[in-house]
Design a protein around this motif. Structure first.
Motif, PDB file in Angstrom:
ATOM      1  N   HIS A  40      -2.816   9.029  -3.033  1.00 70.03           N
ATOM      2  CA  HIS A  40      -3.733   9.804  -2.210  1.00 70.03           C
ATOM      3  C   HIS A  40      -3.139  11.138  -1.771  1.00 70.03           C
ATOM      4  CE1 HIS A  40      -5.317   5.661  -1.830  1.00 70.03           C
ATOM      5  NE2 HIS A  40      -6.501   6.272  -1.743  1.00 70.03           N
ATOM      6  N   ASP A  45      -6.131   1.267   4.144  1.00 65.45           N
ATOM      7  CA  ASP A  45      -5.112   2.259   3.809  1.00 65.45           C
ATOM      8  C   ASP A  45      -4.259   2.654   5.015  1.00 65.45           C
ATOM      9  OD1 ASP A  45      -7.113   3.482   5.186  1.00 65.45           O
ATOM     10  OD2 ASP A  45      -7.227   5.265   3.919  1.00 65.45           O
ATOM     11  N   ASN A  46      -4.204   1.780   6.000  1.00 60.73           N
ATOM     12  CA  ASN A  46      -3.487   2.082   7.234  1.00 60.73           C
ATOM     13  C   ASN A  46      -1.977   1.960   7.004  1.00 60.73           C
ATOM     14  OD1 ASN A  46      -2.417   2.049   9.923  1.00 60.73           O
ATOM     15  ND2 ASN A  46      -4.478   1.564  10.651  1.00 60.73           N
ATOM     16  N   GLN A  97       0.526   3.958  -2.375  1.00 57.50           N
ATOM     17  CA  GLN A  97      -0.753   4.410  -1.829  1.00 57.50           C
ATOM     18  C   GLN A  97      -0.657   5.865  -1.378  1.00 57.50           C
ATOM     19  OE1 GLN A  97      -3.012   2.042  -2.880  1.00 57.50           O
ATOM     20  NE2 GLN A  97      -3.930   1.959  -0.859  1.00 57.50           N
ATOM     21  N   GLN A  98       0.461   6.184  -0.716  1.00 62.59           N
ATOM     22  CA  GLN A  98       0.684   7.556  -0.244  1.00 62.59           C
ATOM     23  C   GLN A  98       0.693   8.538  -1.420  1.00 62.59           C
ATOM     24  OE1 GLN A  98       0.181   7.492   3.080  1.00 62.59           O
ATOM     25  NE2 GLN A  98       2.148   8.276   3.755  1.00 62.59           N
ATOM     26  N   ALA A 102       2.870   0.678   0.132  1.00 59.62           N
ATOM     27  CA  ALA A 102       2.445   1.772   0.999  1.00 59.62           C
ATOM     28  C   ALA A 102       2.845   3.123   0.413  1.00 59.62           C
ATOM     29  CB  ALA A 102       3.045   1.590   2.391  1.00 59.62           C
TER      30      ALA A 102
END
Length: 384
Positions: free
Chosen positions: A184, A149-150, A180-181, A177
């Motif tokens: 989360h 998750d970097n 994902q942001q 990305a």
């Protein structure tokens, strides 16, 4: 006499009754400035150039001790130490040196995934600055294997793909990305990703516009070529190419006045040859509606001095005749008042365009033997 340096002038030379140099300095009493500076450079604290010797063929023990110190401690401590040195180099824009420190840290092979991921990520940042885009992408992939998750890994690899012109890959990374942001509920680095996504979008739009214009130009070119081909066929014009065309014709083309209208007048470049003088003229544009008389009149509209030159006396327009090659290699006299459209459409004999241009031979009436001297075999041998 050799001049002494400031060092030599100030060097301590004990006189009678003066104390001798301390033992640690005694070895330097007979050395030159250059030799002393070399010895000082071997001390790690004062080193300006890497010198791994002791000056006598052995190892520089001080330097070796410092190297050993760098690897003392637990693997994660050693890796962190190299990482910190790399970070210092990165801050001062010494990217090559930073890469070396991060690489040394990774070679320690500590078991801390977070440290190793940050090392790959930091080295990727350096490679991005150094425009080593493939290496940057590879380091980002290695970082993501450790921390999936970097966000920075997605961001930097997307920037590298953008620099390589791989816009689809860059866009996919940014979109993933951001997703994902969102999932989360993380806001850190989201703005940077959005800005990068906008840059990628604009670059895509720019390239798409360039491609659209390129296709437009290509289609327009094809349309012109197709219209010209149809126009030549409808008129029954023949084109013959020679092995060695006139150089001036290299970039010249037959065109239609209205480029896609097959019924508009056709325009040719023209070569007007004067075989009895071994001279020629080039005419940029001749319409199929023009006549040989008009072209000759235009070219012979010259000052009296021209006709006073040797061989030019008979080149008055009314005194000139026009000839053109036939498809069979012969030469035929053409009517000066006929339009070129009528001449080129003739079926008997067929009078072709030569190398996509009109080729007219202009000869004075007095040189009647010119026609009898024409070499048909030679003319045919010069053709493709």
């Amino acid at each position: 006499m050799e001049s002494s340096s400031e060092w030599d002038k100030k060097r301590y030379v004990p006189q009678k009754g003066d104390p001798a140099l301390p033992p640690q300095l005694a070895d330097y009493s007979s050395k030159t400035t250059e030799e002393v500076m070399k010895d000082i450079n071997r001390l790690p604290l004062f080193m300006t150039q890497l010198d791994e010797t002791d000056g006598e063929g052995g190892e520089n023990e001080g330097l070796e001790a410092l190297k050993a110190l760098a690897y003392e401690g637990e693997p994660d401590e050693v890796a962190s130490n190299f990482k910190n040195q790399g970070n210092d180099c990165y801050k001062s824009k010494q990217y090559q040196d930073a890469v070396q420190y991060y690489t040394k840290a990774l070679e320690v092979k500590c078991d801390d995934a977070a440290i190793n991921a940050s090392l790959y990520l930091n080295r990727a940042a350096c490679n991005l600055e150094l425009k080593n885009y493939r290496r940057c992408i590879n380091d980002c992939k290695l970082a993501l294997l450790l921390t999936a998750d970097n966000v920075k890994a997605y961001y930097r690899s997307a920037k590298a793909y953008l620099a390589l012109g791989k816009l689809d890959e860059a866009s996919e990374l940014v979109d993933f990305a951001l997703k994902q942001q969102e999932e989360h509920e993380v806001k850190q680095d989201t703005r940077a990703l959005e800005i990068l996504g906008t840059q990628i979008k604009h670059q895509k739009e720019k390239l798409e516009e360039q491609e659209r214009k390129r296709n437009q130009r290509e289609n327009a070119k094809k349309a012109k070529e197709a219209a010209l081909a149809v126009a030549l066929t409808l008129r029954g014009y023949t084109i013959i190419h020679t092995k060695e065309p006139f150089g001036i014709l290299q970039d010249k083309k037959i065109t239609l006045e209205a480029e896609t209208d097959v019924e508009s007048q056709m325009i040719f470049p023209g070569m007007v040859l004067y075989p009895t003088l071994d001279e020629w003229d080039f005419v940029e544009q001749i319409s199929e509606l023009n006549t040989p008389k008009e072209i000759i009149g235009m070219l012979m509209d010259r000052p009296p001095e021209y006709f006073a030159q040797p061989g030019h006396g008979n080149f008055q327009p009314k005194n000139l005749q026009a000839y053109m090659q036939t498809q069979s290699g012969g030469l035929v006299k053409v009517g000066k008042n006929l339009g070129f459209k009528e001449i080129l459409s003739s079926k008997q004999p067929i009078i072709p365009l030569m190398d996509n241009s009109l080729r007219i031979y202009v000869v004075p009436k007095q040189d009647g033997d010119f026609l009898s001297q024409w070499n048909k075999t030679k003319a045919l041998s010069e053709r493709m």
